[in-house]
Write an enzyme that holds these catalytic residues in place. Structure first.
Site, mmCIF file in Angstrom:
data_model
loop_
_atom_site.group_PDB
_atom_site.id
_atom_site.type_symbol
_atom_site.label_atom_id
_atom_site.label_comp_id
_atom_site.label_asym_id
_atom_site.label_seq_id
_atom_site.Cartn_x
_atom_site.Cartn_y
_atom_site.Cartn_z
ATOM 1 N N CYS A 2 0.860 -1.187 0.000
ATOM 2 C CA CYS A 2 0.000 0.000 0.000
ATOM 3 C C CYS A 2 0.891 1.229 0.000
ATOM 4 C CB CYS A 2 -0.861 0.043 1.258
ATOM 5 S SG CYS A 2 -2.028 -1.320 1.385
ATOM 6 N N GLY A 28 -0.722 0.563 -5.128
ATOM 7 C CA GLY A 28 -2.031 -0.024 -4.914
ATOM 8 C C GLY A 28 -3.091 0.655 -5.748
ATOM 9 N N ASN A 100 0.599 0.655 5.921
ATOM 10 C CA ASN A 100 1.154 -0.192 4.876
ATOM 11 C C ASN A 100 1.830 -1.357 5.592
ATOM 12 O OD1 ASN A 100 4.088 0.101 2.736
ATOM 13 N ND2 ASN A 100 2.390 -1.319 2.602
ATOM 14 N N GLY A 101 1.434 -2.572 5.276
ATOM 15 C CA GLY A 101 2.074 -3.718 5.913
ATOM 16 C C GLY A 101 1.084 -4.817 6.197
ATOM 17 N N TYR A 251 11.652 -4.413 -7.111
ATOM 18 C CA TYR A 251 10.443 -4.304 -7.928
ATOM 19 C C TYR A 251 9.448 -3.219 -7.508
ATOM 20 C CZ TYR A 251 5.778 -5.498 -9.667
ATOM 21 O OH TYR A 251 4.540 -5.432 -10.220
ATOM 22 N N THR A 295 10.186 -2.067 -14.846
ATOM 23 C CA THR A 295 11.026 -2.093 -13.647
ATOM 24 C C THR A 295 12.469 -2.485 -13.949
ATOM 25 O OG1 THR A 295 9.037 -2.950 -12.601
ATOM 26 C CG2 THR A 295 10.995 -2.845 -11.243
ATOM 27 N N ASP A 357 14.380 -9.328 -16.520
ATOM 28 C CA ASP A 357 13.171 -9.031 -15.736
ATOM 29 C C ASP A 357 13.540 -8.999 -14.258
ATOM 30 O OD1 ASP A 357 10.556 -8.405 -15.245
ATOM 31 O OD2 ASP A 357 9.713 -10.223 -16.128
ATOM 32 N N ASP A 358 12.615 -8.450 -13.432
ATOM 33 C CA ASP A 358 12.954 -8.281 -12.024
ATOM 34 C C ASP A 358 12.757 -9.536 -11.203
ATOM 35 O OD1 ASP A 358 10.006 -8.103 -11.228
ATOM 36 O OD2 ASP A 358 10.208 -6.418 -12.606
#
Ligand code: SF4
Length: 476
Positions: A2, A28, A100-101, A251, A295, A357-358
């Site tokens: 988030c 998000g 966030n978490g 990422y 990314t 790619d990541d």
């Protein structure tokens, strides 16, 4: 994952909060919300992106010079409209909060809070449990006289009772703005101030949009309170053991952000240089390097430079399609890959192409991309990944909860290569990812649990089992 934001200025903050949330939109897209205070709380939240939730009419109701905002990608709960943040409680004072978490003892906390007659939780968002614990602790410790010290005591109570990873912003009616970061500092949180104004954000990129030029990180285990006169109080509430999420650098975060003193773009360049050493060690020899947008682009350019192999934009992204990792449902993700990416035939035809790619999560996206480039005429398709194999679920708020979902779960690198259909597969090493991301910063260690299964906070096996079951239910 988030995005969170807190803001206190000398003018109306509603529009600025929305502006800041736009800069955090990549964290998000399921819901967005803003709560402001002008003596009364004003709240607007709903499902969808920032642009779809806010308009001129509802913005005009978000009056006040302080507020908090949130963009949500659900990691705990089904992600229904009830889970959109911020949340608030009326007692004591009136407290609003967003986070966030992910709280890993959420179910125990929820049961404990709901067993008390006066606490009713209305959602499956774990921030509601943090908010109610904070409110209980503030009520218990402020002793009838509010002070910044009582905020710090309440945060200490949260640290003692809520396990997991959480960065939090909040507002106390008539008192001020606050923020805190769990003792492992897993999820990012930064603080900016100047001209008597203050802001908190998940990523520094939001400060660029809001006109703050200087910022610091909120430290692991630290809390910050800014009263409505603009006075700042900071306290190390509990000793910190910083273990920031390494996947932010691989990422999640925007490359124009700086987290815990590490420039994300520079970290991705170093990841590319480190990966180049592994490509050379394995003797893989491509004709061209092609980043999988967006990314991996910095890493691909560093890999190209280190190996002396030309970088080409062999995949073009339709920028109007949402990020695939962040979308729910396997079929939606596969359809979205084909909608989102298309090979440039003139660049890949008859070439040995190294895609950069990541990460490989489920492997189905990588398989689609490899096949797409092969269909575009490439003679060989190699895949180089800037992260090591993902093998363990994230319990700290990133949507890769179940172990069964990972392509690399019980597979060797060779088996993953066959699964994605590449001619060669080169992963970043475990040492390489830490060394490259750390650079010359003083971060003592990272959370790398999704790679090595070592959860900094520890995590009960019964929680992992329950999450796996719940997640299967939500995604059915
Ligand atoms: S488990 Fe992985 S994604 Fe989750 S916080 Fe740790 S490093 Fe980040």
């Amino acid at each position: 994952m988030c995005g969170i934001l807190g803001l206190m200025t000398r003018r109306e903050v509603g529009a600025d909060l929305v502006e800041g949330l736009l800069a955090l939109q990549h964290r998000g897209q399921d819901s967005a919300g803003v709560l402001t205070s002008d003596g009364t709380f004003h709240l607007k939240k709903g499902n969808g992106t920032v642009g779809s939730v806010f308009n001129e009419k509802n913005l005009s109701r978000l009056t006040g010079r302080a507020g908090i905002g949130h963009v949500l990608y659900p990691a705990c709960g089904p992600g229904s409209a009830e889970d959109a943040q911020p949340f608030y409680v009326n007692h004591p004072f009136g407290i609003a909060m967003a986070h966030n978490g992910n709280v890993t003892n959420y179910y125990d906390l929820r049961r404990e809070l709901m067993s008390k007659d006066f606490r009713q939780l209305t959602s499956f968002s774990d921030v509601e449990s943090i908010l109610n614990v904070f409110a209980e602790e503030l009520d218990r410790t402020n002793l009838g006289r509010f002070s910044p010290a009582s905020v710090f005591r309440a945060v200490r109570g949260v640290f003692d009772r809520a396990q997991g990873a959480y960065s939090v912003v909040g507002l106390i009616h008539g008192r001020g703005l606050f923020a805190f970061r769990d003792p492992y500092g897993v999820r990012p949180l930064a603080f900016a101030q100047g001209r008597g104004e203050a802001a908190f954000a998940s990523e520094s990129v939001a400060f660029d949009r809001l006109g703050f030029h200087k910022f610091t990180d909120v430290k692991a285990g630290e809390a910050v309170f800014v009263d409505f006169a603009g006075k700042v109080y900071r306290r190390q509430v509990k000793p910190g053991t910083p273990r920031p999420c390494i996947f932010e650098f691989v990422y999640i975060a925007r490359p124009d952000s700086v987290i815990d003193g590490i420039d994300v773009y520079e970290a991705r360049l170093r990841l590319g240089a480190s990966l180049a050493a592994e490509v050379a060690r394995q003797g893989v020899k491509p004709d061209i390097i092609v980043p999988v947008p967006d990314t991996a682009r910095p890493a691909a350019s560093a890999l190209s430079k280190t190996l002396g192999i030309e970088l080409r934009e062999g995949l073009i992204k339709n920028r109007y399609i949402a990020r695939t990792f962040i979308m729910h449902g396997q079929q939606r993700r596969i359809l979205s890959v084909r909608q989102k990416l298309n090979p440039v035939r003139s660049q890949v035809k008859d070439k040995a192409v190294m895609l950069v790619d990541d990460s490989i999560v489920r492997g189905t996206t990588s398989r689609e991309i490899v096949q797409m480039v092969r269909d575009g005429g490439a003679s060989k398709v190699f895949l180089a990944i800037t992260a090591p194999p993902l093998r363990y679920p994230c319990v700290y708020g990133i949507d890769m909860m179940t172990r069964g979902e990972f392509a690399a779960k019980d597979r060797t690198a060779e088996e993953v290569r066959r699964f994605v259909g590449a001619d060669a597969l080169v992963y970043q090493t475990y040492e390489g990812v830490s060394t490259a991301v750390r650079g010359d910063s003083d971060v003592p260690g990272f959370c790398k649990a999704c790679f090595d299964g070592k959860y900094p906070t520890g995590v009960a096996r019964r929680y992992l089992v329950r999450m796996e079951r719940e997640r299967r239910r939500w995604t059915m």
